[in-house]
Motif scaffolding. Structure first.
Motif, PDB file in Angstrom:
ATOM      1  N   UNK A   4       0.877  -1.177   0.000  1.00 27.45           N
ATOM      2  CA  UNK A   4       0.000   0.000   0.000  1.00 27.45           C
ATOM      3  C   UNK A   4       0.912   1.223   0.000  1.00 27.45           C
ATOM      4  N   UNK A   5       0.785   2.037  -1.022  1.00 25.84           N
ATOM      5  CA  UNK A   5       1.557   3.283  -1.126  1.00 25.84           C
ATOM      6  C   UNK A   5       0.564   4.431  -1.247  1.00 25.84           C
ATOM      7  N   UNK A   6       0.668   5.371  -0.333  1.00 23.66           N
ATOM      8  CA  UNK A   6      -0.244   6.516  -0.307  1.00 23.66           C
ATOM      9  C   UNK A   6      -1.699   6.049  -0.329  1.00 23.66           C
ATOM     10  N   UNK A   7      -1.969   4.960   0.363  1.00 22.77           N
ATOM     11  CA  UNK A   7      -3.323   4.449   0.469  1.00 22.77           C
ATOM     12  C   UNK A   7      -3.776   3.621  -0.721  1.00 22.77           C
ATOM     13  N   UNK A   8      -2.950   3.523  -1.758  1.00 22.74           N
ATOM     14  CA  UNK A   8      -3.376   2.839  -2.971  1.00 22.74           C
ATOM     15  C   UNK A   8      -2.387   1.815  -3.478  1.00 22.74           C
ATOM     16  N   UNK A  54      -9.035   4.325  10.087  1.00 24.70           N
ATOM     17  CA  UNK A  54      -8.766   5.734   9.794  1.00 24.70           C
ATOM     18  C   UNK A  54      -8.924   6.061   8.308  1.00 24.70           C
ATOM     19  N   UNK A  55      -8.421   5.188   7.449  1.00 25.72           N
ATOM     20  CA  UNK A  55      -8.415   5.492   6.016  1.00 25.72           C
ATOM     21  C   UNK A  55      -9.500   4.772   5.218  1.00 25.72           C
ATOM     22  N   UNK A  56     -10.139   3.793   5.797  1.00 24.13           N
ATOM     23  CA  UNK A  56     -11.194   3.073   5.078  1.00 24.13           C
ATOM     24  C   UNK A  56     -10.677   2.069   4.070  1.00 24.13           C
ATOM     25  N   UNK A  57      -9.420   1.634   4.222  1.00 24.90           N
ATOM     26  CA  UNK A  57      -8.750   0.628   3.358  1.00 24.90           C
ATOM     27  C   UNK A  57      -8.965   0.873   1.854  1.00 24.90           C
ATOM     28  N   UNK A  58      -8.534   2.042   1.350  1.00 24.89           N
ATOM     29  CA  UNK A  58      -8.820   2.397  -0.045  1.00 24.89           C
ATOM     30  C   UNK A  58      -8.244   1.445  -1.093  1.00 24.89           C
ATOM     31  N   UNK A  59      -7.025   0.945  -0.913  1.00 27.98           N
ATOM     32  CA  UNK A  59      -6.472   0.046  -1.945  1.00 27.98           C
ATOM     33  C   UNK A  59      -7.249  -1.261  -1.993  1.00 27.98           C
TER      34      UNK A  59
END
Length: 192
Positions: free
Chosen positions: A82-86, A139-144
């Protein structure tokens, strides 16, 4: 006999992602499964979908071969950081170029609905993080994971898609990494 395809989306061969992919592969090889590997970093292709869906780009030979392996597979194993959430850019480009209308899904005429062309397949996402998995989710909602699992794989009919988080990578020691490699090996043995 199950047909498994491991898709490694990390561009650096010295990364822990490669060790995880290799551990899964070794575990799967102890079974009667047929196992293939696609290392995205080794493929020669333009990762930029230059015309969106307006004009089809010809698939390079490496992408043609990768698509054949995806079509033949019963179980897809995606390994990526995961880089920058993606996802890493090369992995996103791989998805953009291959998971296309008419190949992975088909829009229905005059409808908001679509046909899922990859039904009957399952998947496992193995992803590494520099934060705890619960923090990435909370916190981030697991975007990737949402992108790959829901917006790509499930959108195209791949179900179920299970996820394994490995982290915190940057502060891990040899003992922790050994446990993670054993977990990846066990996943391969279970063909899960």
């Amino acid at each position: 006999m199950k047909n498994i395809l491991i898709i490694n989306g990390h561009p650096n061969k010295d990364s822990f992602n490669f060790a995880l992919a290799d551990a899964y592969l070794k575990g799967a090889q102890t079974t009667d499964a047929k196992v293939s590997v696609v290392t995205i970093a080794d493929l020669e292709f333009d990762p930029n979908l230059r015309f969106g869906y307006q004009k089809r780009m010809e698939l390079e030979p490496d992408l043609q071969k990768a698509w054949e392996l995806i079509k033949e597979a019963d179980h897809l194993v995606w390994v990526h950081p995961v880089w920058w959430g993606g996802l890493p850019a090369i992995t996103k480009g791989f998805l953009d170029r291959l998971f296309l209308p008419g190949m992975a899904f088909r829009y229905r005429k005059d409808s908001v609905w679509w046909d899922k062309l990859l039904t009957g397949k399952t998947a496992r996402i193995i992803t590494t993080l520099d934060q705890p998995g619960f923090y990435y989710w909370l916190v981030y909602g697991k975007p990737s994971v949402n992108q790959l699992k829901k917006a790509v794989l499930e959108f195209c009919g791949v179900k179920p898609v299970k996820v394994s988080y490995f982290g915190i990578i940057k502060t891990s020691n040899a003992e922790q990494r050994k446990k993670w490699l054993e977990k990846a090996y066990n996943l391969g043995q279970k063909q899960a």
